[in-house]
Design a protein around this motif. Sequence first.
Motif, PDB file in Angstrom:
ATOM      1  N   MET A  30      -8.005  -0.408   0.154  1.00  0.00           N
ATOM      2  CA  MET A  30      -6.826  -1.073   0.689  1.00  0.00           C
ATOM      3  C   MET A  30      -5.872  -0.167   1.460  1.00  0.00           C
ATOM      4  O   MET A  30      -5.291  -0.599   2.468  1.00  0.00           O
ATOM      5  CB  MET A  30      -6.078  -1.797  -0.437  1.00  0.00           C
ATOM      6  N   PRO A  31      -5.669   1.106   1.086  1.00  0.00           N
ATOM      7  CA  PRO A  31      -4.806   1.948   1.924  1.00  0.00           C
ATOM      8  C   PRO A  31      -5.317   2.097   3.355  1.00  0.00           C
ATOM      9  O   PRO A  31      -4.522   2.192   4.294  1.00  0.00           O
ATOM     10  CB  PRO A  31      -4.819   3.293   1.179  1.00  0.00           C
ATOM     11  N   LEU A  32      -6.624   2.102   3.560  1.00  0.00           N
ATOM     12  CA  LEU A  32      -7.164   2.177   4.916  1.00  0.00           C
ATOM     13  C   LEU A  32      -6.910   0.886   5.679  1.00  0.00           C
ATOM     14  O   LEU A  32      -6.555   0.906   6.862  1.00  0.00           O
ATOM     15  CB  LEU A  32      -8.667   2.462   4.871  1.00  0.00           C
ATOM     16  N   ILE A  33      -7.088  -0.242   5.010  1.00  0.00           N
ATOM     17  CA  ILE A  33      -6.786  -1.522   5.658  1.00  0.00           C
ATOM     18  C   ILE A  33      -5.303  -1.596   5.990  1.00  0.00           C
ATOM     19  O   ILE A  33      -4.903  -2.090   7.046  1.00  0.00           O
ATOM     20  CB  ILE A  33      -7.214  -2.689   4.750  1.00  0.00           C
ATOM     21  N   ASN A  34      -4.478  -1.064   5.112  1.00  0.00           N
ATOM     22  CA  ASN A  34      -3.039  -1.040   5.328  1.00  0.00           C
ATOM     23  C   ASN A  34      -2.671  -0.295   6.605  1.00  0.00           C
ATOM     24  O   ASN A  34      -1.778  -0.714   7.347  1.00  0.00           O
ATOM     25  CB  ASN A  34      -2.366  -0.388   4.112  1.00  0.00           C
ATOM     26  N   ARG A  35      -3.382   0.782   6.890  1.00  0.00           N
ATOM     27  CA  ARG A  35      -3.062   1.594   8.071  1.00  0.00           C
ATOM     28  C   ARG A  35      -3.774   1.118   9.337  1.00  0.00           C
ATOM     29  O   ARG A  35      -3.463   1.588  10.428  1.00  0.00           O
ATOM     30  CB  ARG A  35      -3.426   3.054   7.805  1.00  0.00           C
ATOM     31  N   ALA A  36      -4.733   0.242   9.202  1.00  0.00           N
ATOM     32  CA  ALA A  36      -5.522  -0.173  10.365  1.00  0.00           C
ATOM     33  C   ALA A  36      -4.714  -1.067  11.303  1.00  0.00           C
ATOM     34  O   ALA A  36      -3.898  -1.872  10.859  1.00  0.00           O
ATOM     35  CB  ALA A  36      -6.772  -0.908   9.905  1.00  0.00           C
ATOM     36  N   PRO A  37      -4.944  -0.955  12.604  1.00  0.00           N
ATOM     37  CA  PRO A  37      -4.241  -1.804  13.584  1.00  0.00           C
ATOM     38  C   PRO A  37      -4.871  -3.190  13.686  1.00  0.00           C
ATOM     39  O   PRO A  37      -5.522  -3.538  14.670  1.00  0.00           O
ATOM     40  CB  PRO A  37      -4.379  -1.010  14.881  1.00  0.00           C
ATOM     41  N   LEU A  38      -4.693  -3.967  12.624  1.00  0.00           N
ATOM     42  CA  LEU A  38      -5.231  -5.329  12.597  1.00  0.00           C
ATOM     43  C   LEU A  38      -4.326  -6.207  11.759  1.00  0.00           C
ATOM     44  O   LEU A  38      -3.464  -5.728  11.027  1.00  0.00           O
ATOM     45  CB  LEU A  38      -6.672  -5.345  12.069  1.00  0.00           C
ATOM     46  N   ASP A  39      -4.532  -7.510  11.878  1.00  0.00           N
ATOM     47  CA  ASP A  39      -3.745  -8.494  11.129  1.00  0.00           C
ATOM     48  C   ASP A  39      -4.644  -9.062  10.027  1.00  0.00           C
ATOM     49  O   ASP A  39      -5.515  -9.889  10.295  1.00  0.00           O
ATOM     50  CB  ASP A  39      -3.269  -9.593  12.071  1.00  0.00           C
ATOM     51  N   ALA A  40      -4.469  -8.586   8.801  1.00  0.00           N
ATOM     52  CA  ALA A  40      -5.325  -8.987   7.681  1.00  0.00           C
ATOM     53  C   ALA A  40      -4.894 -10.340   7.142  1.00  0.00           C
ATOM     54  O   ALA A  40      -3.730 -10.553   6.810  1.00  0.00           O
ATOM     55  CB  ALA A  40      -5.253  -7.937   6.578  1.00  0.00           C
ATOM     56  N   LYS A  41      -5.861 -11.266   7.034  1.00  0.00           N
ATOM     57  CA  LYS A  41      -5.581 -12.607   6.534  1.00  0.00           C
ATOM     58  C   LYS A  41      -6.563 -12.932   5.413  1.00  0.00           C
ATOM     59  O   LYS A  41      -7.766 -13.060   5.647  1.00  0.00           O
ATOM     60  CB  LYS A  41      -5.703 -13.645   7.649  1.00  0.00           C
ATOM     61  N   THR A  42      -6.045 -13.064   4.214  1.00  0.00           N
ATOM     62  CA  THR A  42      -6.859 -13.366   3.039  1.00  0.00           C
ATOM     63  C   THR A  42      -6.337 -14.654   2.390  1.00  0.00           C
ATOM     64  O   THR A  42      -5.287 -15.179   2.775  1.00  0.00           O
ATOM     65  CB  THR A  42      -6.758 -12.225   2.016  1.00  0.00           C
ATOM     66  N   PRO A  43      -7.027 -15.172   1.377  1.00  0.00           N
ATOM     67  CA  PRO A  43      -6.516 -16.362   0.688  1.00  0.00           C
ATOM     68  C   PRO A  43      -5.152 -16.140   0.052  1.00  0.00           C
ATOM     69  O   PRO A  43      -4.402 -17.099  -0.152  1.00  0.00           O
ATOM     70  CB  PRO A  43      -7.582 -16.629  -0.375  1.00  0.00           C
ATOM     71  N   GLU A  44      -4.808 -14.907  -0.264  1.00  0.00           N
ATOM     72  CA  GLU A  44      -3.495 -14.629  -0.853  1.00  0.00           C
ATOM     73  C   GLU A  44      -2.377 -14.624   0.178  1.00  0.00           C
ATOM     74  O   GLU A  44      -1.236 -14.984  -0.120  1.00  0.00           O
ATOM     75  CB  GLU A  44      -3.515 -13.281  -1.588  1.00  0.00           C
ATOM     76  N   THR A  45      -2.673 -14.208   1.409  1.00  0.00           N
ATOM     77  CA  THR A  45      -1.629 -14.128   2.430  1.00  0.00           C
ATOM     78  C   THR A  45      -1.617 -15.331   3.365  1.00  0.00           C
ATOM     79  O   THR A  45      -0.658 -15.502   4.121  1.00  0.00           O
ATOM     80  CB  THR A  45      -1.807 -12.847   3.273  1.00  0.00           C
ATOM     81  N   ALA A  46      -2.681 -16.135   3.339  1.00  0.00           N
ATOM     82  CA  ALA A  46      -2.760 -17.304   4.215  1.00  0.00           C
ATOM     83  C   ALA A  46      -3.474 -18.426   3.476  1.00  0.00           C
ATOM     84  O   ALA A  46      -4.513 -18.940   3.921  1.00  0.00           O
ATOM     85  CB  ALA A  46      -3.489 -16.951   5.506  1.00  0.00           C
ATOM     86  N   ALA A  47      -2.921 -18.835   2.341  1.00  0.00           N
ATOM     87  CA  ALA A  47      -3.604 -19.789   1.464  1.00  0.00           C
ATOM     88  C   ALA A  47      -3.940 -21.101   2.162  1.00  0.00           C
ATOM     89  O   ALA A  47      -4.990 -21.699   1.918  1.00  0.00           O
ATOM     90  CB  ALA A  47      -2.739 -20.068   0.230  1.00  0.00           C
ATOM     91  N   GLY A  48      -3.070 -21.563   3.048  1.00  0.00           N
ATOM     92  CA  GLY A  48      -3.291 -22.837   3.701  1.00  0.00           C
ATOM     93  C   GLY A  48      -4.431 -22.834   4.693  1.00  0.00           C
ATOM     94  O   GLY A  48      -4.856 -23.887   5.157  1.00  0.00           O
ATOM     95  N   ALA A  49      -4.949 -21.647   5.028  1.00  0.00           N
ATOM     96  CA  ALA A  49      -6.049 -21.550   5.983  1.00  0.00           C
ATOM     97  C   ALA A  49      -7.408 -21.566   5.306  1.00  0.00           C
ATOM     98  O   ALA A  49      -8.425 -21.695   5.988  1.00  0.00           O
ATOM     99  CB  ALA A  49      -5.900 -20.276   6.817  1.00  0.00           C
ATOM    100  N   TYR A  50      -7.451 -21.444   3.990  1.00  0.00           N
ATOM    101  CA  TYR A  50      -8.716 -21.354   3.260  1.00  0.00           C
ATOM    102  C   TYR A  50      -8.908 -22.561   2.345  1.00  0.00           C
ATOM    103  O   TYR A  50      -7.945 -23.171   1.894  1.00  0.00           O
ATOM    104  CB  TYR A  50      -8.748 -20.087   2.406  1.00  0.00           C
TER     105      TYR A  50
END
Length: 330
Positions: free
Chosen positions: A142-162
């Motif tokens: 997760m620290p690498l994903i945190n630093r990556a130049p991308l917009d991370a979307k998971t069921p926890e951060t975008a529940a209505g999309a899943y």
Amino acid sequence: MGRGARTRRARTAAAVLAVTGIFAAGCTGQGTPRVPADDGRGEVRTSEPGTSEPSQESDRPSVLAVKIDNVRAARPQTGIDSADIVYAEQVEGGLSRLMAVFATKLPKAVGPVRSARESDLELLRQFDDPTLAFSGAQGKLMPLINRAPLDAKTPETAAGAYFRGPDKVSPHNLYLRPKRLMPTEPGAAALTTGFRYGPAPAGGTEDTSETVRFPAARFTFTWSASRGRWLVSMDGRPDTTSNGKRLAPATVVVQYVKVRPSAYHDFLGNNTPYTVTVGSGRAKVLRDGRAYDVNWKREKAADGTEFTTKDGKPVNFAKGQVWVVFAKAS
């Protein structure tokens, strides 16, 4: 980096740090995110409003990349026939996983969605601030994903999309509604892969079937002259989407790369392979019923990949979907 990209990175950092422990379960299989179930009519059942909102636009259009489950229990998959590019990579135990990249068409649903890997971050650097939809990741990643130049979307951060589909058992039944994340298609300009499209190069050899083997997975591409496409089979079986449509890309690239151990393992202790996509090597391009032995080069992570003939001329792909299978170089 533009203001939109910086905004996304700040938002991603806060969200990822808040749910690191939950993401780990999504990768290991020791738990599954709680998301609404689909009622079979395209509606999501939930006791509270969805929390997702469409991603804010950055300075340039960005693709939607979705990690796709590819074990037998996950098939048939949904929506990947609409992807512009499908990448196939090796994961733990010699199995395979897909990454479907969408720019010109967004299907109603995509999946099953599974977890991210370290290799994905390098692969996605070629796109400008991409949105990555995935079910979770190994906690130490997760620290690498945190630093990556991308917009991370998971069921926890975008529940209505899943949503959880009724056709498969968990964890092979998590699906994404792409337009809940990205209401409009970003367009072909977002595909900054370096791929070129046009007339076939000279030469090549007639080739109507090509098989790529991972330690515990197998891809076969069979040329269909009537359709002008390569029909996909996985692990010896014809591969179709959930609506019965045969997967059939116009171009297949077998790209020979270094596959080395990473610093990460799954919950069974299996090492996660790292697929190196920056560098150079050889590749085989399949199009129009012919095979072309070519070279590939990607000097920096932010670059796309160049494919050239032995004499240095750029190689054109056929218009349509492209599959890139990362095979281990000998």
